[in-house]
Enzyme design. Sequence first.
Site, PDB file in Angstrom:
ATOM      1  N   ASP A 228      33.099  33.588  38.814  1.00  0.00           N
ATOM      2  CA  ASP A 228      33.810  32.812  37.792  1.00  0.00           C
ATOM      3  C   ASP A 228      32.866  32.103  36.824  1.00  0.00           C
ATOM      4  OD1 ASP A 228      36.301  33.553  38.755  1.00  0.00           O
ATOM      5  OD2 ASP A 228      36.385  31.878  40.154  1.00  0.00           O
ATOM      6  N   GLU A 229      31.665  32.639  36.626  1.00  0.00           N
ATOM      7  CA  GLU A 229      30.713  32.017  35.707  1.00  0.00           C
ATOM      8  C   GLU A 229      30.244  32.974  34.628  1.00  0.00           C
ATOM      9  OE1 GLU A 229      27.511  30.021  37.669  1.00  0.00           O
ATOM     10  OE2 GLU A 229      28.805  28.986  39.100  1.00  0.00           O
TER      11      GLU A 229
END
Length: 284
Positions: A228-229
């Site tokens: 999720d980055e």
Amino acid sequence: MTTTSASYILTLSCPDRTGIVHAVSGFLFERGGNIEEAAQYNDHATGLFFMRVRFASSDDHATLQAQLAPFAEGFQMRWSLHATAAPMRTVIMVSKEGHCLNDLLFRWKSGLLPVDIRAIVSNHRDFYQLAASYNVPFHHIPVTGATKAQAEARAYEVIEGEGAELVVLARYMQILSDELCRKLAGRAINIHHSFLPSFKGAKPYYQAHDRGVKLIGATAHYVTADLDEGPIIEQDVARADHSKTVEDLTAMGRDTESQVLARAVKWHSEHRVLLNGHKTVIFK
């Protein structure tokens, strides 16, 4: 005798210097290209220049590719050339929440997304009837701790077999391995609620309701090995207040996720998103 023209999109990035726009325009002019849309951006922080050009040309794709290569080398360009005639071949991956899947299928069939959804991959059977209603092949690939590697290999076979240029994780609730993330680099988009990292784990909307949040939202980003980055493509929020129930927040969140993901898919499939390190440049 008339000459048939095809439409292309050229995207590029390179170290900034004077004369790049002039050089690109001249390159296309010398080959009879007609520019229909153009946008550029100078990132002063990194010293990089970004450009997207849509143009018409009577030359075929292979000819233009061959001519662009030596031209781009002189500017140290990272570039790509795409014909616009064919929609982007796409595979969607989903688990048990179908709001994003349903939204993408509807927009695709309504002619609102320039994609060609070739297959749906899921670790559950919940949406095989939905897939059938759109005449899209459905691949049920269960995932357990013991079979994760084999399941990923099978999913990748489907992706490659369909020639997918884009993979959309439409609430696919499995963490992809580093190896698969590398294989899909730059062509896989994920959607998640924007409570991360504040509300991790199960039932984030329950956690958000318990804390009395005033904003809920969603983020669409490219998939990387860092969970999720990845580079962010699109985000949006919706306001909440004390009167909202958990069910209200969940419904609002699903609507926001669907809209954010659809915009990210549209911009990517129109070649409007250029990577800029950990960020993106988006020519809307």
